[in-house]
Design an enzyme around this catalytic site. Structure first.
Site, PDB file in Angstrom:
ATOM      1  N   HIS A  79      -3.506  -5.055   0.480  1.00  0.00           N
ATOM      2  CA  HIS A  79      -3.088  -5.430   2.025  1.00  0.00           C
ATOM      3  C   HIS A  79      -3.213  -6.985   2.181  1.00  0.00           C
ATOM      4  CE1 HIS A  79      -2.460  -1.634   4.148  1.00  0.00           C
ATOM      5  NE2 HIS A  79      -3.329  -1.311   3.307  1.00  0.00           N
ATOM      6  N   CYS A  92       0.765  -1.267   0.027  1.00  0.00           N
ATOM      7  CA  CYS A  92       0.275   0.065   0.025  1.00  0.00           C
ATOM      8  C   CYS A  92       0.861   1.324   0.130  1.00  0.00           C
ATOM      9  CB  CYS A  92      -1.248  -0.045   1.104  1.00  0.00           C
ATOM     10  SG  CYS A  92      -2.437   1.095   0.986  1.00  0.00           S
ATOM     11  N   GLU A 125      -1.402  -8.725   4.000  1.00  0.00           N
ATOM     12  CA  GLU A 125      -1.301  -9.173   5.266  1.00  0.00           C
ATOM     13  C   GLU A 125      -2.603  -9.420   6.020  1.00  0.00           C
ATOM     14  OE1 GLU A 125      -1.196  -6.282   4.379  1.00  0.00           O
ATOM     15  OE2 GLU A 125      -2.108  -4.911   6.187  1.00  0.00           O
TER      16      GLU A 125
END
Ligand code: MN
Length: 250
Positions: free
Chosen positions: A211, A108, A213
């Site tokens: 994102h 990001c 994660e």
């Protein structure tokens, strides 16, 4: 052998005067086999070089807006909170990583830092810059994918996540405008917004606008991004003069 040491940059909360790091970044690097360490923004000379000498890989994490000054623009009214020390620290780390061939994954804001560090530019606000933009700041849980994402065949990213269409989450309003020299775009949202870039050379330098994660627990392709960083970090540490993972380094 000790796992590769992966530095993850911290965000900064001005009101609380605290550095912070989302647990999902740490967990994803752990699950991928790396040894994560949090990197607060250092301000003294030599700090960045010191870190570059001990890290095996770098993860530039998400966060607020990069100061448009760094890509040659005055700020539009929509520009969010700026963290000057974080900007300086991360840009220096990113440039150093690119110089040394230290594997780097940008997520990001981290993709944006990587692109600007390498000489590219951003749109300060994609909703104003892109015709008929999609919603890129989702109002849905982090693990939930809300827009399309098409990965270019033959790219390094395709080798990690697979080529073609998938869906990803989205929490950004800045976006890549001009891709940096030495990089190429490798994924796009259906509105044309660049959603991933990677170095065209042999080094591992890759950024994604979404994102992973936040989706790594559900989506093996997202965890694979972290595994790719950790594997590149392992190879980097083996090839570094005087340094191998698991051997004590001065
Ligand atoms: Mn997006």
């Amino acid at each position: 052998m000790a796992p590769p040491l992966i530095g993850i940059t911290c965000a900064w909360n001005e009101d609380e005067e605290r550095f912070y790091l989302g647990r999902h970044y740490v967990r994803a690097v752990e699950r991928a086999g790396g040894l994560p360490v949090a990197l607060p923004a250092l301000v003294r000379e030599g700090g960045v070089e010191g870190l570059l000498g001990v890290l095996d890989g770098l993860l530039l994490a998400g966060g607020g807006d990069l100061d448009p000054f760094y890509f040659g623009e005055e700020p539009l009214p929509v520009t969010g909170e700026i963290a000057p020390e974080r900007d300086r620290f991360e840009l220096a780390l990113a440039r150093g990583a690119l110089r040394l061939g230290l594997p780097v994954l940008g997520i990001c804001r981290g993709l944006q830092v990587l692109n600007v560090a390498a000489g590219g530019t951003l749109y300060q606000d994609l909703a104003q810059a892109v015709p008929r933009p999609l919603k890129h700041y989702q109002q849905a849980p982090r693990w939930y994918a809300t827009h399309g994402f098409t990965v270019a065949g033959g790219s390094r990213l395709a080798g990690i996540m697979g080529a073609g269409y998938r869906r990803v989450n989205s929490f950004h309003h800045q976006a890549v405008a001009r891709v940096a020299p030495g990089f190429r775009a490798t994924a796009w949202a259906p509105d044309g917004v660049v959603e991933a870039v990677e170095a065209t050379g042999p080094g591992f330098a890759l950024g994604v606008q979404f994102h992973p994660e936040g989706m790594a627990e559900q989506d093996p392709g997202c965890l694979a991004l972290f595994a790719a960083l950790v594997e590149a970090a392992r190879l980097f540490s083996l090839g570094r003069p005087g340094g191998t993972t698991g051997v004590c380094r001065k």
